[in-house]
Scaffold this motif. Structure first.
Motif, PDB file in Angstrom:
ATOM      1  N   ASN A  50       0.859  -1.180   0.000  1.00 34.93           N
ATOM      2  CA  ASN A  50       0.000   0.000   0.000  1.00 34.93           C
ATOM      3  C   ASN A  50       0.897   1.233   0.000  1.00 34.93           C
ATOM      4  O   ASN A  50       1.356   1.693   1.051  1.00 34.93           O
ATOM      5  N   ARG A  51       1.161   1.764  -1.177  1.00 32.68           N
ATOM      6  CA  ARG A  51       2.090   2.886  -1.286  1.00 32.68           C
ATOM      7  C   ARG A  51       1.569   4.147  -0.609  1.00 32.68           C
ATOM      8  O   ARG A  51       2.334   5.052  -0.287  1.00 32.68           O
ATOM      9  N   GLY A  52       0.259   4.216  -0.386  1.00 35.44           N
ATOM     10  CA  GLY A  52      -0.302   5.385   0.275  1.00 35.44           C
ATOM     11  C   GLY A  52       0.164   5.551   1.709  1.00 35.44           C
ATOM     12  O   GLY A  52       0.103   6.651   2.269  1.00 35.44           O
ATOM     13  N   PRO A  76      -2.314   5.811   8.608  1.00 36.02           N
ATOM     14  CA  PRO A  76      -3.634   5.191   8.619  1.00 36.02           C
ATOM     15  C   PRO A  76      -4.421   5.633   9.845  1.00 36.02           C
ATOM     16  O   PRO A  76      -3.838   6.065  10.847  1.00 36.02           O
ATOM     17  N   PRO A  77      -5.749   5.564   9.819  1.00 39.85           N
ATOM     18  CA  PRO A  77      -6.541   5.949  10.996  1.00 39.85           C
ATOM     19  C   PRO A  77      -6.329   4.974  12.149  1.00 39.85           C
ATOM     20  O   PRO A  77      -5.997   3.804  11.934  1.00 39.85           O
ATOM     21  N   ILE A  78      -6.510   5.454  13.350  1.00 36.15           N
ATOM     22  CA  ILE A  78      -6.353   4.604  14.519  1.00 36.15           C
ATOM     23  C   ILE A  78      -7.427   3.511  14.533  1.00 36.15           C
ATOM     24  O   ILE A  78      -7.163   2.359  14.858  1.00 36.15           O
ATOM     25  N   ARG A  79      -8.640   3.884  14.152  1.00 34.78           N
ATOM     26  CA  ARG A  79      -9.754   2.933  14.117  1.00 34.78           C
ATOM     27  C   ARG A  79     -10.857   3.533  13.268  1.00 34.78           C
ATOM     28  O   ARG A  79     -10.746   4.664  12.792  1.00 34.78           O
ATOM     29  N   ARG A  80     -11.943   2.787  13.100  1.00 37.63           N
ATOM     30  CA  ARG A  80     -13.106   3.303  12.393  1.00 37.63           C
ATOM     31  C   ARG A  80     -14.016   4.025  13.380  1.00 37.63           C
ATOM     32  O   ARG A  80     -14.459   3.450  14.371  1.00 37.63           O
ATOM     33  N   GLU A  98      -5.142  12.047  -8.430  1.00 37.38           N
ATOM     34  CA  GLU A  98      -5.237  12.059  -6.966  1.00 37.38           C
ATOM     35  C   GLU A  98      -4.377  10.987  -6.326  1.00 37.38           C
ATOM     36  O   GLU A  98      -3.666  11.230  -5.348  1.00 37.38           O
ATOM     37  N   GLY A  99      -4.444   9.749  -6.869  1.00 42.00           N
ATOM     38  CA  GLY A  99      -3.705   8.655  -6.259  1.00 42.00           C
ATOM     39  C   GLY A  99      -2.206   8.883  -6.280  1.00 42.00           C
ATOM     40  O   GLY A  99      -1.512   8.678  -5.276  1.00 42.00           O
ATOM     41  N   ALA A 107      -0.533  11.791  -6.549  1.00 44.44           N
ATOM     42  CA  ALA A 107      -0.140  12.915  -5.698  1.00 44.44           C
ATOM     43  C   ALA A 107      -0.224  12.550  -4.223  1.00 44.44           C
ATOM     44  O   ALA A 107       0.646  12.923  -3.419  1.00 44.44           O
ATOM     45  N   SER A 108      -1.256  11.815  -3.849  1.00 46.60           N
ATOM     46  CA  SER A 108      -1.423  11.417  -2.455  1.00 46.60           C
ATOM     47  C   SER A 108      -0.286  10.508  -2.002  1.00 46.60           C
ATOM     48  O   SER A 108       0.261  10.676  -0.905  1.00 46.60           O
ATOM     49  N   ASP A 109       0.089   9.539  -2.829  1.00 45.20           N
ATOM     50  CA  ASP A 109       1.159   8.614  -2.459  1.00 45.20           C
ATOM     51  C   ASP A 109       2.514   9.314  -2.397  1.00 45.20           C
ATOM     52  O   ASP A 109       3.357   8.978  -1.554  1.00 45.20           O
ATOM     53  N   ARG A 110       2.736  10.257  -3.278  1.00 45.82           N
ATOM     54  CA  ARG A 110       4.061  10.875  -3.381  1.00 45.82           C
ATOM     55  C   ARG A 110       4.275  11.991  -2.366  1.00 45.82           C
ATOM     56  O   ARG A 110       5.370  12.148  -1.815  1.00 45.82           O
ATOM     57  N   PHE A 111       3.238  12.788  -2.112  1.00 49.22           N
ATOM     58  CA  PHE A 111       3.405  13.973  -1.268  1.00 49.22           C
ATOM     59  C   PHE A 111       2.573  13.949   0.016  1.00 49.22           C
ATOM     60  O   PHE A 111       2.815  14.757   0.910  1.00 49.22           O
ATOM     61  N   GLY A 112       1.563  13.103   0.084  1.00 45.29           N
ATOM     62  CA  GLY A 112       0.678  13.085   1.246  1.00 45.29           C
ATOM     63  C   GLY A 112      -0.571  13.910   0.990  1.00 45.29           C
ATOM     64  O   GLY A 112      -0.519  14.973   0.356  1.00 45.29           O
ATOM     65  N   ARG A 113      -1.697  13.416   1.501  1.00 48.47           N
ATOM     66  CA  ARG A 113      -2.975  14.083   1.217  1.00 48.47           C
ATOM     67  C   ARG A 113      -3.024  15.501   1.757  1.00 48.47           C
ATOM     68  O   ARG A 113      -3.421  16.442   1.062  1.00 48.47           O
TER      69      ARG A 113
END
Length: 450
Positions: free
Chosen positions: A240-242, A248-252, A317-318, A320-326
């Motif tokens: 998961n390159r993202g 990742p979130p702590i939880r849902r 979007e994908g 840019a998000s993976d390379r620089f962060g959302r």
């Protein structure tokens, strides 16, 4: 994994959890569930989204014609769009919740939405009564567009949980899908031909959305494609390159837990700033171009450039998000959106068509980057559940942004001129960037220095 039963392989279903406790249903492929590839769901939703935004981007191109045809002021015309936006954005969350609780298939909201959108378009062209248009196009048409938008994004997000860029790509169709309508509106939506033009548009909306509705299906809750191990996806940056630039979130989080979080208020205000700016541009760009001395056709062309940039930016979007962060990409995009407002204002004052188109492209690209990353931004902070209900809560901020950027901006532009309105829009965009920069992951413990 599967077992043989009467000579036929039967998939073994099981539910697993990752390191964070998130649930996944594995064992069935998309072909087991649909009898065909999930790609059909993706392209069917994309096709329906192409026409869902006619009432938003298309209305901006029609504003100069509607004012002269129906005798509406700039503020009155702005209120029609503001009500449409209020109903469209306010429908996404309750529709997602009801579909999830009642198990309503996608075809039902899609067909209802198609009929409501078409009814609004026909009324917009055939009635000069502001009240009738507000009720039919603003309220009913907005609800219809919200049903289509929320259903399409929810279906694609559920079928592609490991590929969030697919959801952003479908969301982009909501922007660039309106380009043919915007361009044709500049040529054929004359005071004498607007009724027939919008009638034909309504028929095409019904046909295309109905065809997509017949194909769309929901996967089971928490379904995950078997070719990717969800536990590796949750932790392994090579899979998961993202994860390289995004925590990742702590939880849902449930929607109630999410609303009580301080991070929710920051992000909600940031989305309000974003939507106020882009909706101001959509609603007033064509009118601003006409008042600055250009033709209505050129105003429609500038709006088409904005819509194209907004839609096409979401396809990246994908990457840019993976390379620089959302969060970094969203902050930069919001700052760029503020610069775009100044470019548009300067273009009108100097009479520079090139500068106006450049400003429109920058404004659209900035908005597209933010909208494309918004589902991932919400998921990255609060987790996600099937149907994008948490995203729907934040998308509802678009209703507040519509009141600020369309209705109230119409009064400001009518009384004080567009210079004040564009300057306020630039400030709002930069303010949104500051709010996004202040976000932190909810649930992450604060560790004070000893």
């Amino acid at each position: 994994m599967s077992v043989m039963y009467s000579g036929t392989p039967v998939p073994v279903l099981k539910e697993i959890r990752d390191y964070y406790g998130r649930r996944y249903r594995v064992g069935q492929t998309d072909r087991d569930l649909l009898g065909r590839s999930r790609t059909w769901m993706f392209w069917a939703a994309w096709a329906a989204m192409l026409v869902a935004s006619v009432g938003q981007y298309g209305y901006g191109a029609l504003m100069p014609v509607l004012g002269s045809t129906h005798g509406w002021s700039l503020a009155q015309g702005g209120w029609v769009l503001a009500v449409w936006i209020l109903c469209q954005s306010g429908t996404v969350y309750p529709a997602a919740r009801l579909r999830g609780r009642l198990g309503v298939p996608p075809a039902v909201p899609m067909l209802v939405g198609a009929v409501l959108c078409a009814t609004g378009l026909v009324t917009l062209g055939g009635s000069g009564s502001l009240v009738v248009v507000l009720l039919n196009h603003g309220v009913l048409g907005g609800i219809g567009a919200g049903l289509i938008y929320g259903t399409c994004l929810g279906v694609v997000a559920s079928w592609y949980p490991e590929r969030p860029a697919r959801t952003a790509f479908v969301g982009g169709a909501f922007a660039y899908g309106s380009i043919p309508f915007v361009v044709l509106a500049g040529q054929f939506a004359t005071p004498d031909g607007i009724e027939a033009f919008l009638g034909v548009a309504g028929v095409l909306v019904v046909l295309l959305v109905a065809a997509a509705a017949l194909l769309l299906r929901d996967p089971p809750d928490y379904w995950w494609p078997p070719h990717v191990d969800p536990r590796e996806w949750a932790l392994d940056k090579s899979v998961n390159r993202g994860l390289r630039r995004n925590r990742p979130p702590i939880r849902r989080y449930s929607d109630a837990e999410m609303v009580r979080s301080p991070v929710f208020r920051l992000l909600y205000l940031a989305v309000t700033c974003l939507t106020a700016v882009i909706l101001f541009d959509i609603a007033h760009l064509a009118v601003f171009a006409v008042e600055s001395g250009w033709s209505a056709g050129f105003g429609a062309a500038a709006l088409a450039v904005l819509a194209a940039a907004s839609g096409l930016t979401r396809t990246a979007e994908g990457w840019a998000s993976d390379r620089f962060g959302r969060r970094r990409v969203v902050r930069v995009a919001l700052c760029a959106g503020g610069v775009a407002q100044l470019l548009l204002l300067s273009a009108g004052q100097q009479g520079s068509a090139t500068l106006l188109l450049l400003g429109a492209a920058l404004a659209g690209g900035a908005a597209g980057a933010c909208y494309g990353l918004l589902p991932g931004l919400v998921e990255g902070h609060f987790g996600e559940r099937p149907g994008l209900p948490n995203f729907g809560v934040f998308y509802g901020a678009k209703s507040v942004g519509g009141l600020l950027g369309v209705a109230l901006a119409g009064y400001v532009a009518g009384s004080d001129g567009y210079a004040v309105a564009f300057l306020v829009a630039a400030v709002l965009s930069v303010t949104g960037a500051g709010l996004v920069g202040a976000l932190r992951l909810p649930g992450l413990p604060r560790l004070p220095l000893p």
